[in-house]
Motif scaffolding. Structure first.
Motif, PDB file in Angstrom:
ATOM      1  N   THR A  18     -19.032  52.849  -5.873  1.00  0.00           N
ATOM      2  CA  THR A  18     -19.815  54.000  -6.339  1.00  0.00           C
ATOM      3  C   THR A  18     -19.160  55.313  -5.939  1.00  0.00           C
ATOM      4  N   HIS A  19     -18.240  55.264  -4.974  1.00  0.00           N
ATOM      5  CA  HIS A  19     -17.507  56.455  -4.541  1.00  0.00           C
ATOM      6  C   HIS A  19     -16.102  56.503  -5.130  1.00  0.00           C
ATOM      7  N   GLY A  20     -15.821  55.601  -6.062  1.00  0.00           N
ATOM      8  CA  GLY A  20     -14.507  55.587  -6.700  1.00  0.00           C
ATOM      9  C   GLY A  20     -13.400  55.031  -5.831  1.00  0.00           C
ATOM     10  N   VAL A  21     -13.747  54.159  -4.893  1.00  0.00           N
ATOM     11  CA  VAL A  21     -12.777  53.580  -3.969  1.00  0.00           C
ATOM     12  C   VAL A  21     -12.651  52.090  -4.266  1.00  0.00           C
ATOM     13  N   SER A  22     -11.426  51.596  -4.345  1.00  0.00           N
ATOM     14  CA  SER A  22     -11.216  50.168  -4.579  1.00  0.00           C
ATOM     15  C   SER A  22     -11.215  49.421  -3.241  1.00  0.00           C
ATOM     16  N   GLU A  23     -11.406  48.113  -3.325  1.00  0.00           N
ATOM     17  CA  GLU A  23     -11.385  47.278  -2.125  1.00  0.00           C
ATOM     18  C   GLU A  23     -10.023  47.369  -1.441  1.00  0.00           C
ATOM     19  N   GLN A  24      -8.944  47.360  -2.224  1.00  0.00           N
ATOM     20  CA  GLN A  24      -7.605  47.412  -1.647  1.00  0.00           C
ATOM     21  C   GLN A  24      -7.355  48.724  -0.912  1.00  0.00           C
ATOM     22  N   LEU A  56      -9.119  58.612   3.133  1.00  0.00           N
ATOM     23  CA  LEU A  56     -10.432  57.979   3.047  1.00  0.00           C
ATOM     24  C   LEU A  56     -11.064  57.846   4.419  1.00  0.00           C
ATOM     25  N   ARG A  57     -12.398  57.778   4.401  1.00  0.00           N
ATOM     26  CA  ARG A  57     -13.179  57.364   5.568  1.00  0.00           C
ATOM     27  C   ARG A  57     -13.774  56.014   5.195  1.00  0.00           C
ATOM     28  N   VAL A  58     -13.605  55.033   6.062  1.00  0.00           N
ATOM     29  CA  VAL A  58     -14.130  53.700   5.812  1.00  0.00           C
ATOM     30  C   VAL A  58     -15.119  53.376   6.932  1.00  0.00           C
ATOM     31  N   VAL A  59     -16.359  53.106   6.546  1.00  0.00           N
ATOM     32  CA  VAL A  59     -17.421  52.787   7.500  1.00  0.00           C
ATOM     33  C   VAL A  59     -17.589  51.272   7.518  1.00  0.00           C
ATOM     34  N   TYR A  60     -17.557  50.684   8.727  1.00  0.00           N
ATOM     35  CA  TYR A  60     -17.633  49.230   8.828  1.00  0.00           C
ATOM     36  C   TYR A  60     -18.303  48.807  10.130  1.00  0.00           C
ATOM     37  N   THR A  72     -19.064  51.087   3.392  1.00  0.00           N
ATOM     38  CA  THR A  72     -18.723  52.046   2.347  1.00  0.00           C
ATOM     39  C   THR A  72     -17.406  52.721   2.683  1.00  0.00           C
ATOM     40  N   ALA A  73     -16.874  53.452   1.721  1.00  0.00           N
ATOM     41  CA  ALA A  73     -15.669  54.250   1.910  1.00  0.00           C
ATOM     42  C   ALA A  73     -15.744  55.411   0.934  1.00  0.00           C
ATOM     43  N   TYR A  74     -15.226  56.554   1.369  1.00  0.00           N
ATOM     44  CA  TYR A  74     -15.271  57.733   0.504  1.00  0.00           C
ATOM     45  C   TYR A  74     -14.196  58.713   0.918  1.00  0.00           C
ATOM     46  N   THR A  75     -13.917  59.657   0.032  1.00  0.00           N
ATOM     47  CA  THR A  75     -12.920  60.685   0.286  1.00  0.00           C
ATOM     48  C   THR A  75     -13.580  61.835   1.049  1.00  0.00           C
ATOM     49  N   PRO A  76     -13.078  62.165   2.239  1.00  0.00           N
ATOM     50  CA  PRO A  76     -13.635  63.306   2.967  1.00  0.00           C
ATOM     51  C   PRO A  76     -13.190  64.613   2.315  1.00  0.00           C
ATOM     52  N   GLY A  77     -13.892  65.687   2.617  1.00  0.00           N
ATOM     53  CA  GLY A  77     -13.538  66.992   2.086  1.00  0.00           C
ATOM     54  C   GLY A  77     -12.287  67.556   2.744  1.00  0.00           C
ATOM     55  N   PRO A  78     -11.747  68.650   2.212  1.00  0.00           N
ATOM     56  CA  PRO A  78     -10.505  69.232   2.745  1.00  0.00           C
ATOM     57  C   PRO A  78     -10.615  69.654   4.213  1.00  0.00           C
ATOM     58  N   LYS A  79     -11.756  70.215   4.610  1.00  0.00           N
ATOM     59  CA  LYS A  79     -11.919  70.624   6.013  1.00  0.00           C
ATOM     60  C   LYS A  79     -11.905  69.414   6.942  1.00  0.00           C
TER      61      LYS A  79
END
Length: 92
Positions: A18-24, A56-60, A72-79
């Motif tokens: 849902t965040h546009g991140v693949s498993e790989q 990416l940030r990967v929460v596990y 989940t995993a998502y792209t953090p912001g520039p800051k």
């Protein structure tokens, strides 16, 4: 190490999709994490780049022992990316 992905109950797909991140991509970050921090509760948060250079940030959580359940995993912001780079440079 064994990996499992948290599935979205509505779609049956891994939640990170849902965040546009693949498993790989998530696995790339976990294998070469530049920074790993404690999250809330039992979670851990790995910060790093994929093979293509995407941050990416990967929460596990590790459950059961020897198995990482990727929530989940998502792209953090520039800051946030600048802050991660700063922390990595300061590591002894």
């Amino acid at each position: 190490m064994k990996y499992e992905f948290h599935l979205d109950p509505e779609t049956g797909e891994p939640h990170l999709a849902t965040h546009g991140v693949s498993e790989q991509e998530a696995l790339d970050v976990l294998e070469e994490a530049e920074l790993v921090l404690k999250g809330s509760g039992e979670t851990m948060v790995a910060h790093g780049q994929t093979r293509d250079g995407r941050w990416l940030r990967v929460v596990y959580v590790e459950r059961p022992p020897g198995t990482l359940r990727i929530i989940t995993a998502y792209t953090p912001g520039p800051k946030a990316i600048r802050a991660i780079r700063r922390r990595v440079r300061k590591k002894p």
